[in-house]
Structures are given as C-alpha cells and as structure tokens.
Design a protein around this motif. Structure first.
Motif, PDB file in Angstrom:
ATOM      1  N   THR A   1      38.723  71.821  36.496  1.00 52.10           N
ATOM      2  CA  THR A   1      39.509  72.665  37.260  1.00 52.10           C
ATOM      3  C   THR A   1      40.938  72.332  36.663  1.00 52.10           C
ATOM      4  OG1 THR A   1      38.400  72.713  39.103  1.00 52.10           O
ATOM      5  CG2 THR A   1      40.600  73.291  39.361  1.00 52.10           C
ATOM      6  N   THR A   2      41.180  70.969  36.236  1.00 50.23           N
ATOM      7  CA  THR A   2      42.352  70.534  35.819  1.00 50.23           C
ATOM      8  C   THR A   2      42.286  70.299  34.143  1.00 50.23           C
ATOM      9  OG1 THR A   2      41.802  68.418  36.201  1.00 50.23           O
ATOM     10  CG2 THR A   2      43.118  69.593  37.739  1.00 50.23           C
ATOM     11  N   HIS A   3      40.982  69.919  33.586  1.00 53.12           N
ATOM     12  CA  HIS A   3      40.625  69.532  32.187  1.00 53.12           C
ATOM     13  C   HIS A   3      41.343  70.482  31.099  1.00 53.12           C
ATOM     14  CE1 HIS A   3      39.013  67.293  29.014  1.00 53.12           C
ATOM     15  NE2 HIS A   3      38.469  68.442  28.657  1.00 53.12           N
TER      16      HIS A   3
ATOM     17  N   ASP B   1      37.727  74.479  43.643  1.00 46.80           N
ATOM     18  CA  ASP B   1      37.464  73.948  42.421  1.00 46.80           C
ATOM     19  C   ASP B   1      36.431  74.824  41.626  1.00 46.80           C
ATOM     20  OD1 ASP B   1      39.069  71.986  42.189  1.00 46.80           O
ATOM     21  OD2 ASP B   1      37.893  70.578  43.142  1.00 46.80           O
TER      22      ASP B   1
ATOM     23  N   ILE C   1      34.001  65.357  33.834  1.00 47.21           N
ATOM     24  CA  ILE C   1      35.316  65.970  33.664  1.00 47.21           C
ATOM     25  C   ILE C   1      35.691  66.603  35.117  1.00 47.21           C
ATOM     26  CG2 ILE C   1      35.613  66.236  31.160  1.00 47.21           C
ATOM     27  CD1 ILE C   1      35.413  69.225  31.663  1.00 47.21           C
ATOM     28  N   ASN C   2      36.891  66.835  35.071  1.00 50.69           N
ATOM     29  CA  ASN C   2      37.409  67.948  36.304  1.00 50.69           C
ATOM     30  C   ASN C   2      37.751  69.143  35.725  1.00 50.69           C
ATOM     31  OD1 ASN C   2      38.624  69.222  38.237  1.00 50.69           O
ATOM     32  ND2 ASN C   2      39.743  67.787  39.223  1.00 50.69           N
TER      33      ASN C   2
ATOM     34  N   ARG D   1      30.071  67.094  34.391  1.00 52.57           N
ATOM     35  CA  ARG D   1      30.083  65.949  35.569  1.00 52.57           C
ATOM     36  C   ARG D   1      30.943  64.977  35.279  1.00 52.57           C
ATOM     37  NH1 ARG D   1      24.131  67.016  35.028  1.00 52.57           N
ATOM     38  NH2 ARG D   1      23.825  65.515  33.487  1.00 52.57           N
TER      39      ARG D   1
END
Ligand code: NAD
Length: 363
Positions: free
Chosen positions: A307-309, A271, A304-305, A302
C-alpha cells in the motif's frame, strides 16, 4: 546523499502515504505540510515534526520547498500546481492530473515556463508484474501489441461516498469511476499499447443512486499502431472481483496483470489485500514461467507493505529525476493523456460519436 526540501498539500487519506514517504526517503527532507483544515495540517505537522500551513502561498514563501506533492481533491490540483510553478518549485500531483484538459494544459505550460518538473502519480507502473509486461512488450516478445483490455469489477459503498463531501459529484470530483479509480489502468493501457487514434465510450450509474456521477463506464479504442482496445470499469460488483490489464500481440502471445484482486484499496482506510500478479503469460518458450513469476510476486508481497511501497518508489523516482535533471517515469504529459481518455469517453456519450485524438480541450 543530496536531499531536496519537500512539502505536501492535502493532509487527507492519501496524504498519510505521501507524508510517510517524504519523511523517510533519503532524497527528501520534509519541511512543511498544508491543508485547508487547521486541525489536519497541525496533526500532520506534529506527527512529522514539520511546519503547518493552511495557505499554499504562505507555505511556498516561508518554507521554501524545492518540490511539492499535491494530494487535494481532483479539481483542486491545478491551483497549488500553478502557485508552485510560479515559485520555481517542482510539482508531483496525485492522479488524475486534473479533472479537465484545460487544467492539465495550464499546469504543463506553467511548469515548462518555470523550467520545473511535473509528474503525476501512477504507482501501479512500479509493480514488478507491470514492469515485466512492459519490458516484454518493448522487447517485441508479443510482436506488435494489437489488443489491449482493461477490466475493473470493483466496489464502493455509501459510506465511501459519504466519507468526504467532494466525492460522487460532478462539480467537486469531476466524474466517477473514470476519474477516480480508473486513471491507473488507463495509464497502463496507453503505456503498453501506445498513442490512441479514436475512442467511443458510454457510461451509466448502475447501482449507486445516491451519487451523481457514473459508477460504470465502457469504451472501445483504436490505437495509432492499428491495434484495438476495450475498457469496462465498474464499481458495482459486491464484493469487488478484480482489476486486470491484458495485452495480446500480433504473434498470438498474451501478457497480463491482475493489478487488484477484490475491490481496489481505499488509501488511508483499507490496504492492498492480495499481491499484484501476472495472470497471463503465453510468450512462446516462456509459458512455463507463469507459476514462478507468481511465486516470486507472492513472496515479495509478504515482505513489503504494498500500500505504501510503490507510492514511495514513484516519489523517489520523481525526486531523483530532479536531482539527475531527467524526466520522471510518469510525466505531466502522461497525466494529460489519461485525462484525454476520460474526457473523450464522456464526450463520446454526450455527442453520440467516436472522438478523434487528441481531443481538443476547448470542445
Ligand atoms: N494514487 C492512489 O492510489 C490514490 C489513492 C487515494 C487518493 N488519491 C488521490 O489523492 C487525492 C486526494 O484523495 P484523498 O482520498 O486523500 O482525499 P481526502 O478528502 O481524504 O483528502 C484531501 C485533503 O485535501 C484537503 N484540501 C481540500 N482542498 C484544499 C485546499 N484548497 N488547500 C489545501 N488543502 C485542501 C482536505 O481538507 C483533505 O484533508 C485525489 O486526487 C485522489 O484521486 C490517489
């Protein structure tokens, strides 16, 4: 909300991010997935409750998607893109758009002819610190962008290159660090600085003897606006250090982003570990903002993600572009411009000369 019937080809590492986005965005109704591997296609289909195919032509005929997302290895982007265009389906392609300019031209021509949209993934354009830089440059806050610098000191190990048979080979990957890890930042450099006049480049394999392709590349650039630029992109630093794009302006001010701290992430494996941040911000009267901008970006990271957002944001922009009948933020032509950059660097080393832009695809 009107949604589009969507499908993806390539149920591999990045395909997991694609499928999750297409299954969750309100603009998308994921209907089918395709992979040459039966098992992979079936696994994705079961997880996302959609139809599985091993042949893209069958998918286009039977599942009737309106948009196709392509996440196959680079030299294998062109075939499904041409098949989709011929079926009147909009196409969003993973970076790089293709491994060669000839493939880019074929994809651009086919989608124009079919009247469908073509986009290329460059999700770092959606990072807030990147957008902030672009807005500041476009608003003239650094004067004219006159010096653009892209540096990547990252790392990939033997296990990475052995994880899939296509990696690290000229015929199946099309190149190394320039083709695989650099397209994001080559795209940012050109987005910030404008069109390129000329590139002089060189490359080498410094410490990955078990791959054919380059792990390090350097380039000097001249931009059409009279500005200069440089590229140092390497996968030879262990641990990886950083990836940064800095732009210096004619009024002496500078803006910059650290897009990646440490090694760039490997989709489906690792990630994004650290928040993307502005690391330089010396616009007159705005110098004090840097600490606040970094605090804001750390707080968002902190929540959101990452890697995918940003992938999801770009896929959403592409689907909205179709629905709103406008170009997506990152077009097929933008994708071709990146392929032109790495093509010119390879050609410059081979022919020992600066390469004028645009480089011809047939040279
Ligand atoms: N934007 C990003 O941050 C990002 C991250 C990772 C990968 N990528 C890009 O995504 C693409 C795929 O990378 P990956 O790491 O997911 O690779 P991968 O090897 O994990 O996945 C590729 C998949 O494509 C399938 N495939 C190969 N040929 C096919 C064909 N002809 N028809 C159907 N399926 C086929 C393979 O079986 C595999 O499942 C590359 O172009 C890469 O540059 C982008």
């Amino acid at each position: 909300m009107i949604s589009l019937r969507t499908a993806l080809v390539g149920c591999g590492k990045v395909g997991q991010i694609h499928a999750a986005a297409l299954a969750s965005l309100p603009e998308s109704q994921l209907v089918a997935v395709c992979d040459q591997s039966d098992d992979r296609a079936a696994g994705f289909a079961a997880r996302f409750q959609v139809q599985a195919f091993t042949d893209i032509h069958a998918l286009l005929r039977d599942a009737r998607p309106q948009a196709l997302l392509i996440g196959t290895p680079h030299p294998l982007h062109v075939a499904p893109a041409l098949a989709a265009a011929a079926a009147g389906v909009h196409v969003l392609v993973e970076k790089p758009l293709a491994a060669t300019l000839a493939d880019c031209d074929a994809m651009i021509a086919a989608t124009h002819r079919a009247g469908v949209r073509l986009g290329v993934i460059s999700q770092r354009r959606f990072y807030e610190p990147v957008r902030r830089m672009k807005e500041a440059i476009d608003a003239g806050k650094i004067g004219r962008p006159i010096l653009g610098v892209f540096e990547m000191f990252s790392w990939r190990d033997r296990a990475y290159y052995q994880s899939d048979p296509w990696r690290g080979r000229w015929d199946t990957e099309g190149g190394g660090v320039l083709v695989n890890q650099s397209p994001h930042m080559l795209d940012l450099l050109q987005w910030f600085m404008g069109d390129i006049e000329e590139i002089t480049g060189t490359w080498g394999n410094l410490n990955h003897p078990y791959i054919e392709v380059e792990d390090t590349a350097l380039a000097m650039l001249r931009f059409k606006n009279g500005g200069l630029g440089s590229v140092v992109a390497s996968l030879s630093q262990k641990p990886g250090l950083w990836t940064r794009v800095h732009v210096h302006g004619s009024n002496g001010a500078s803006v910059g982003v650290e897009t990646d701290r440490g090694a760039t992430f490997v989709a489906g494996v690792s990630d994004i570990a650290e928040p993307p941040l502005n690391d330089v911000w010396s616009i007159p009267g705005e110098e004090h903002r840097l600490a606040d901008l970094q605090t804001e970006d750390r707080a968002r990271f902190r929540q959101i993600n990452a890697t995918t957002h940003y992938h999801a944001l770009q896929i959403q922009d592409f689907l909205r572009a179709i629905l709103e009948d406008r170009p997506p933020l990152v077009t097929g032509e933008d994708g071709r411009a990146v392929v032109a950059m790495f093509t010119a660097i390879y050609r410059s080393q081979r022919e020992r000369r600066p390469i004028q832009f645009p480089p011809l695809s047939a040279e």
